[in-house]
Design a protein around this motif. Structure first.
Motif, PDB file in Angstrom:
ATOM      1  N   VAL A 154       0.833  -1.202   0.000  1.00  0.00           N
ATOM      2  CA  VAL A 154       0.000   0.000   0.000  1.00  0.00           C
ATOM      3  C   VAL A 154       0.869   1.254   0.000  1.00  0.00           C
ATOM      4  O   VAL A 154       0.571   2.234  -0.688  1.00  0.00           O
ATOM      5  N   GLU A 155       1.953   1.238   0.743  1.00  0.00           N
ATOM      6  CA  GLU A 155       2.832   2.407   0.837  1.00  0.00           C
ATOM      7  C   GLU A 155       3.644   2.626  -0.429  1.00  0.00           C
ATOM      8  O   GLU A 155       3.839   3.757  -0.855  1.00  0.00           O
ATOM      9  N   LYS A 156       4.145   1.566  -1.062  1.00  0.00           N
ATOM     10  CA  LYS A 156       5.096   1.708  -2.169  1.00  0.00           C
ATOM     11  C   LYS A 156       4.463   1.739  -3.550  1.00  0.00           C
ATOM     12  O   LYS A 156       5.056   2.281  -4.476  1.00  0.00           O
ATOM     13  N   ILE A 157       3.294   1.160  -3.719  1.00  0.00           N
ATOM     14  CA  ILE A 157       2.657   1.148  -5.038  1.00  0.00           C
ATOM     15  C   ILE A 157       1.616   2.261  -5.082  1.00  0.00           C
ATOM     16  O   ILE A 157       0.686   2.285  -4.283  1.00  0.00           O
ATOM     17  N   PRO A 158       1.762   3.190  -6.044  1.00  0.00           N
ATOM     18  CA  PRO A 158       0.834   4.317  -6.108  1.00  0.00           C
ATOM     19  C   PRO A 158      -0.568   3.885  -6.543  1.00  0.00           C
ATOM     20  O   PRO A 158      -0.740   2.873  -7.229  1.00  0.00           O
ATOM     21  N   ALA A 159      -1.545   4.673  -6.163  1.00  0.00           N
ATOM     22  CA  ALA A 159      -2.927   4.432  -6.577  1.00  0.00           C
ATOM     23  C   ALA A 159      -3.038   4.659  -8.079  1.00  0.00           C
ATOM     24  O   ALA A 159      -2.246   5.401  -8.663  1.00  0.00           O
ATOM     25  N   PRO A 160      -4.023   4.045  -8.738  1.00  0.00           N
ATOM     26  CA  PRO A 160      -4.205   4.261 -10.176  1.00  0.00           C
ATOM     27  C   PRO A 160      -4.439   5.733 -10.483  1.00  0.00           C
ATOM     28  O   PRO A 160      -5.111   6.432  -9.729  1.00  0.00           O
ATOM     29  N   MET A 161      -3.871   6.176 -11.581  1.00  0.00           N
ATOM     30  CA  MET A 161      -4.045   7.561 -12.010  1.00  0.00           C
ATOM     31  C   MET A 161      -5.125   7.591 -13.084  1.00  0.00           C
ATOM     32  O   MET A 161      -5.205   6.708 -13.906  1.00  0.00           O
ATOM     33  N   GLY A 162      -5.924   8.583 -13.089  1.00  0.00           N
ATOM     34  CA  GLY A 162      -6.979   8.732 -14.079  1.00  0.00           C
ATOM     35  C   GLY A 162      -8.022   9.685 -13.547  1.00  0.00           C
ATOM     36  O   GLY A 162      -8.169   9.848 -12.342  1.00  0.00           O
ATOM     37  N   GLU A 163      -8.718  10.312 -14.464  1.00  0.00           N
ATOM     38  CA  GLU A 163      -9.722  11.290 -14.047  1.00  0.00           C
ATOM     39  C   GLU A 163     -11.110  10.816 -14.444  1.00  0.00           C
ATOM     40  O   GLU A 163     -11.344  10.399 -15.575  1.00  0.00           O
ATOM     41  N   GLU A 164     -12.022  10.891 -13.491  1.00  0.00           N
ATOM     42  CA  GLU A 164     -13.386  10.420 -13.701  1.00  0.00           C
ATOM     43  C   GLU A 164     -14.153  11.286 -14.691  1.00  0.00           C
ATOM     44  O   GLU A 164     -15.072  10.823 -15.354  1.00  0.00           O
ATOM     45  N   ASN A 165     -13.779  12.558 -14.820  1.00  0.00           N
ATOM     46  CA  ASN A 165     -14.534  13.487 -15.663  1.00  0.00           C
ATOM     47  C   ASN A 165     -14.065  13.523 -17.114  1.00  0.00           C
ATOM     48  O   ASN A 165     -14.672  14.210 -17.929  1.00  0.00           O
ATOM     49  N   LYS A 166     -13.016  12.812 -17.458  1.00  0.00           N
ATOM     50  CA  LYS A 166     -12.538  12.759 -18.836  1.00  0.00           C
ATOM     51  C   LYS A 166     -13.354  11.736 -19.622  1.00  0.00           C
ATOM     52  O   LYS A 166     -14.036  10.892 -19.034  1.00  0.00           O
ATOM     53  N   PRO A 167     -13.262  11.768 -20.957  1.00  0.00           N
ATOM     54  CA  PRO A 167     -13.944  10.737 -21.757  1.00  0.00           C
ATOM     55  C   PRO A 167     -13.441   9.341 -21.366  1.00  0.00           C
ATOM     56  O   PRO A 167     -12.273   9.162 -21.018  1.00  0.00           O
ATOM     57  N   THR A 168     -14.322   8.378 -21.438  1.00  0.00           N
ATOM     58  CA  THR A 168     -13.993   7.026 -20.993  1.00  0.00           C
ATOM     59  C   THR A 168     -12.973   6.368 -21.907  1.00  0.00           C
ATOM     60  O   THR A 168     -13.110   6.383 -23.133  1.00  0.00           O
ATOM     61  N   LYS A 169     -11.938   5.818 -21.288  1.00  0.00           N
ATOM     62  CA  LYS A 169     -10.940   4.996 -21.971  1.00  0.00           C
ATOM     63  C   LYS A 169     -10.813   3.718 -21.157  1.00  0.00           C
ATOM     64  O   LYS A 169     -10.663   3.766 -19.936  1.00  0.00           O
TER      65      LYS A 169
END
Length: 68
Positions: A5-20
């Motif tokens: 949990v400490e060493k691996i970053p959370a997923p990056m991405g924005e909820e308000n952008k078009p879906t990919k």
């Protein structure tokens, strides 16, 4: 577990952008039809959304959403 949990970053991405998204597994169910397991990179998917599958060059309606 704490180190993961400490060493691996959370997923990056924005909820308000078009879906990919990326389909990483799919199969056919006799009762539900085609089932696709999808990794959403950005945006969001909900029941009733229409999604376009580039490889199939077709549009489908989302009928069920589950979280793994």
């Amino acid at each position: 577990m704490e180190q993961i949990v400490e060493k691996i970053p959370a997923p990056m991405g924005e909820e308000n952008k078009p879906t990919k998204a990326l389909i990483f597994d799919s199969y056919y169910d006799n009762y539900k039809g085609a089932i696709a397991h999808v990794r959403v990179m950005e945006g969001k998917v909900k029941v009733g959304d229409e999604i376009y599958l580039m490889a199939a060059d077709k549009t489908f309606t989302v009928t069920e959403v589950r979280i793994l």
